[in-house]
Scaffold this motif. Structure first.
Motif, PDB file in Angstrom:
ATOM      1  N   MET A   1       0.841  -1.199   0.000  1.00  0.00           N
ATOM      2  CA  MET A   1       0.000   0.000   0.000  1.00  0.00           C
ATOM      3  C   MET A   1       0.869   1.240   0.000  1.00  0.00           C
ATOM      4  O   MET A   1       1.743   1.389   0.841  1.00  0.00           O
ATOM      5  N   SER A   2       0.635   2.141  -0.927  1.00  0.00           N
ATOM      6  CA  SER A   2       1.376   3.390  -0.970  1.00  0.00           C
ATOM      7  C   SER A   2       0.633   4.458  -0.197  1.00  0.00           C
ATOM      8  O   SER A   2      -0.583   4.609  -0.333  1.00  0.00           O
ATOM      9  N   LEU A   3       1.354   5.205   0.642  1.00  0.00           N
ATOM     10  CA  LEU A   3       0.741   6.246   1.460  1.00  0.00           C
ATOM     11  C   LEU A   3       1.024   7.635   0.922  1.00  0.00           C
ATOM     12  O   LEU A   3       0.651   8.622   1.541  1.00  0.00           O
ATOM     13  N   LYS A   4       1.693   7.727  -0.217  1.00  0.00           N
ATOM     14  CA  LYS A   4       2.044   9.032  -0.765  1.00  0.00           C
ATOM     15  C   LYS A   4       0.764   9.803  -1.100  1.00  0.00           C
ATOM     16  O   LYS A   4      -0.105   9.328  -1.823  1.00  0.00           O
ATOM     17  N   GLY A   5       0.639  10.984  -0.509  1.00  0.00           N
ATOM     18  CA  GLY A   5      -0.502  11.830  -0.774  1.00  0.00           C
ATOM     19  C   GLY A   5      -1.732  11.476   0.037  1.00  0.00           C
ATOM     20  O   GLY A   5      -2.775  12.117  -0.086  1.00  0.00           O
ATOM     21  N   ASP A   6      -1.668  10.443   0.897  1.00  0.00           N
ATOM     22  CA  ASP A   6      -2.802  10.050   1.713  1.00  0.00           C
ATOM     23  C   ASP A   6      -2.964  11.040   2.857  1.00  0.00           C
ATOM     24  O   ASP A   6      -2.075  11.202   3.683  1.00  0.00           O
ATOM     25  N   PRO A   7      -4.115  11.731   2.985  1.00  0.00           N
ATOM     26  CA  PRO A   7      -4.282  12.725   4.047  1.00  0.00           C
ATOM     27  C   PRO A   7      -4.262  12.099   5.433  1.00  0.00           C
ATOM     28  O   PRO A   7      -4.080  12.795   6.421  1.00  0.00           O
ATOM     29  N   GLY A  15       3.803  -0.610   9.294  1.00  0.00           N
ATOM     30  CA  GLY A  15       4.090  -1.525   8.207  1.00  0.00           C
ATOM     31  C   GLY A  15       4.490  -0.814   6.934  1.00  0.00           C
ATOM     32  O   GLY A  15       4.141  -1.236   5.830  1.00  0.00           O
ATOM     33  N   VAL A  16       5.244   0.276   7.069  1.00  0.00           N
ATOM     34  CA  VAL A  16       5.628   1.105   5.928  1.00  0.00           C
ATOM     35  C   VAL A  16       6.882   0.552   5.259  1.00  0.00           C
ATOM     36  O   VAL A  16       7.754  -0.018   5.906  1.00  0.00           O
ATOM     37  N   LYS A  17       6.967   0.709   3.949  1.00  0.00           N
ATOM     38  CA  LYS A  17       8.129   0.278   3.182  1.00  0.00           C
ATOM     39  C   LYS A  17       9.112   1.447   3.098  1.00  0.00           C
ATOM     40  O   LYS A  17       8.836   2.467   2.468  1.00  0.00           O
ATOM     41  N   ASP A 103       7.215   3.780   0.330  1.00  0.00           N
ATOM     42  CA  ASP A 103       6.362   4.761   0.987  1.00  0.00           C
ATOM     43  C   ASP A 103       7.142   5.978   1.458  1.00  0.00           C
ATOM     44  O   ASP A 103       6.596   7.075   1.550  1.00  0.00           O
ATOM     45  N   VAL A 104       8.412   5.776   1.783  1.00  0.00           N
ATOM     46  CA  VAL A 104       9.244   6.885   2.252  1.00  0.00           C
ATOM     47  C   VAL A 104      10.705   6.575   1.963  1.00  0.00           C
ATOM     48  O   VAL A 104      11.120   5.412   1.987  1.00  0.00           O
ATOM     49  N   ALA A 105      11.465   7.620   1.663  1.00  0.00           N
ATOM     50  CA  ALA A 105      12.911   7.499   1.472  1.00  0.00           C
ATOM     51  C   ALA A 105      13.599   8.283   2.580  1.00  0.00           C
ATOM     52  O   ALA A 105      13.231   9.433   2.848  1.00  0.00           O
ATOM     53  N   ALA A 123      14.376  10.541  -5.467  1.00  0.00           N
ATOM     54  CA  ALA A 123      13.187  10.306  -4.637  1.00  0.00           C
ATOM     55  C   ALA A 123      12.190  11.463  -4.750  1.00  0.00           C
ATOM     56  O   ALA A 123      10.986  11.240  -4.928  1.00  0.00           O
ATOM     57  N   LEU A 124      12.687  12.686  -4.667  1.00  0.00           N
ATOM     58  CA  LEU A 124      11.794  13.848  -4.785  1.00  0.00           C
ATOM     59  C   LEU A 124      11.193  13.926  -6.184  1.00  0.00           C
ATOM     60  O   LEU A 124      10.021  14.284  -6.351  1.00  0.00           O
ATOM     61  N   GLY A 125      11.985  13.592  -7.194  1.00  0.00           N
ATOM     62  CA  GLY A 125      11.478  13.615  -8.553  1.00  0.00           C
ATOM     63  C   GLY A 125      10.366  12.619  -8.782  1.00  0.00           C
ATOM     64  O   GLY A 125       9.466  12.846  -9.608  1.00  0.00           O
ATOM     65  N   LEU A 126      10.396  11.507  -8.030  1.00  0.00           N
ATOM     66  CA  LEU A 126       9.355  10.484  -8.150  1.00  0.00           C
ATOM     67  C   LEU A 126       8.150  10.778  -7.259  1.00  0.00           C
ATOM     68  O   LEU A 126       7.160  10.042  -7.296  1.00  0.00           O
ATOM     69  N   GLY A 127       8.255  11.826  -6.456  1.00  0.00           N
ATOM     70  CA  GLY A 127       7.164  12.151  -5.545  1.00  0.00           C
ATOM     71  C   GLY A 127       7.126  11.297  -4.302  1.00  0.00           C
ATOM     72  O   GLY A 127       6.093  11.224  -3.620  1.00  0.00           O
ATOM     73  N   VAL A 128       8.225  10.634  -3.977  1.00  0.00           N
ATOM     74  CA  VAL A 128       8.293   9.804  -2.769  1.00  0.00           C
ATOM     75  C   VAL A 128       8.546  10.707  -1.559  1.00  0.00           C
ATOM     76  O   VAL A 128       9.471  11.524  -1.587  1.00  0.00           O
ATOM     77  N   PRO A 129       7.736  10.625  -0.491  1.00  0.00           N
ATOM     78  CA  PRO A 129       8.033  11.390   0.724  1.00  0.00           C
ATOM     79  C   PRO A 129       9.467  11.127   1.169  1.00  0.00           C
ATOM     80  O   PRO A 129       9.873   9.967   1.305  1.00  0.00           O
TER      81      PRO A 129
END
Length: 385
Positions: A1-7, A15-17, A103-105, A123-129
């Motif tokens: 599950m990706s949490l990017k952009g999830d409010p 359980g974050v990757k 989910d995060v770098a 990472a920022l270019g891909l939109g990864v937190p």
């Protein structure tokens, strides 16, 4: 599950990757290498999936491949370079193909960290937190960093920026459009805390210890000069000092030469030792000295302070994060003579030495790994927000 952009990010961070990105990693031994490894394994213990990406080759010479170390999936992206430099200008392409699944770098920055800087941009270019932590003091290079402008660019693009101490954070303040948090290094306090009967420093002979790489930045030659000068000052007061420096490096011969200026038999250089041997040496010592001026944190000093040793260090170093002058040790000016005066003050005052020892033995520092992991997760939440 990706949490990017999830409010709801701050509420569901379990359980974050996590991708840990660092120029240097095990089997190299140093502050960043060991800390990133330990952070990874403690994140795994908390139920997160952790992958480490590094430009450091494996113990068996592997430059490209994967292995699991203490539950962390380690990805090697090294290329053949003189001295095994952890640099790989080809890494961004591979990173770009895999980091989008995370989910995060979390990036570890040193003084010069080309792999980490490339990783942050990808990472920022891909939109990864993205969370970025500086493990160094950029004081001497602040204007270079300011001119390069990457700190401001990263903060504007949403990166959560931090440093391992307020000392390391200070040069970055004003270069970022967002606050620079403090994400301290961690230790397993229970592994270092004294057990059984508390040790009381004897009078007469004071065993001084330090642990470091014998390299210019750590100031081992200045350490020997400072302890030697303090030893000369205390001779007439019935106090003798013996110094043990644990570790090895290119300045070993210079350290021995400096030690010979102050006599024979008082300086010992056992070389590099294991963590278990290090703790045993600390338990048999009376006083720890951390001479480096530009120490971003001082993990060895923290371990010594947790064992119970009073610590002498420059007030301008990151050691001041966990050592209060007169309470946990003595903080001095940066010069060799000021360091020598601090050592002589503490070693020559048996009552003060014993008082600080008892304080350190009975009050644990606030850098235990569960606390540090919570602080790291808070940075991931800040990045995700």
């Amino acid at each position: 599950m990706s949490l990017k952009g999830d409010p709801a990010w701050p509420l569901v961070l379990c359980g974050v990757k996590v991708a840990l990105l660092t120029d240097c990693y095990l089997p190299r031994l140093g502050g960043i290498e060991v800390q990133m490894h330990d952070l990874g394994r403690h994140l795994v213990a908390e139920g997160h999936e952790v992958h480490a990406f590094t430009a450091t080759r494996g113990a068996d010479g592997t430059r490209h491949g994967q292995e699991v170390i203490d539950g962390v999936q380690v990805h090697r992206l090294a290329i053949p370079l003189p001295g095994d430099l952890p640099v790989n200008p080809l890494a961004p392409r591979e990173l770009r193909s895999v980091l989008g699944d995370f989910d995060v770098a979390h990036v570890a920055m040193g003084v010069v960290s080309p792999f980490a800087m490339d990783s942050t941009r990808v990472a920022l270019g891909l939109g990864v937190p993205t969370a970025v932590t500086w493990h160094c003091v950029q004081d001497r290079f602040r204007f270079v960093v300011q001119a390069a402008g990457y700190v401001r660019r990263w903060s504007r693009r949403g990166a959560a920026l931090s440093a391992v101490s307020s000392v390391a954070a200070a040069p970055l303040v004003g270069l970022s459009t967002t606050p620079i948090a403090v994400l301290p290094n961690g230790i397993s306090v229970a592994d270092w805390a004294p057990s059984g009967e508390l040790r009381v420093p004897p009078g007469g002979v004071v065993e001084v210890v330090s642990a470091m790489r014998l390299a210019t930045r750590k100031r081992p030659v200045e350490l020997v000069a400072a302890v030697g000068a303090a030893r000369s000052e205390l001779t007439g007061r019935g106090v003798d000092l013996r110094l043990t420096i644990l570790g090895d490096g290119p300045l070993r011969s210079r350290v021995l030469t400096e030690g010979a200026r102050y006599g024979d038999g008082w300086l010992t250089l056992p070389g590099r030792v294991t963590r278990e041997e290090l703790r045993a040496r600390y338990l048999d010592s009376d006083l720890y000295v951390a001479p480096a001026r530009l120490e971003a944190f001082g993990i060895a000093a923290l371990e010594a302070r947790t064992v119970g040793l009073p610590v002498v260090a420059p007030a301008m170093s990151g050691v001041s994060e966990f050592v209060t002058d007169g309470v946990n040790g003595v903080l001095t000016g940066p010069s060799t003579s000021e360091l020598a005066a601090g050592i002589a003050r503490l070693a020559g005052d048996t009552a003060l030495l014993r008082e600080i020892t008892v304080t350190n033995q009975t009050s644990a520092p606030a850098c235990d790994w569960p606390d540090v992991v919570r602080a790291a997760v808070a940075e991931y939440e800040r990045a995700g927000a």
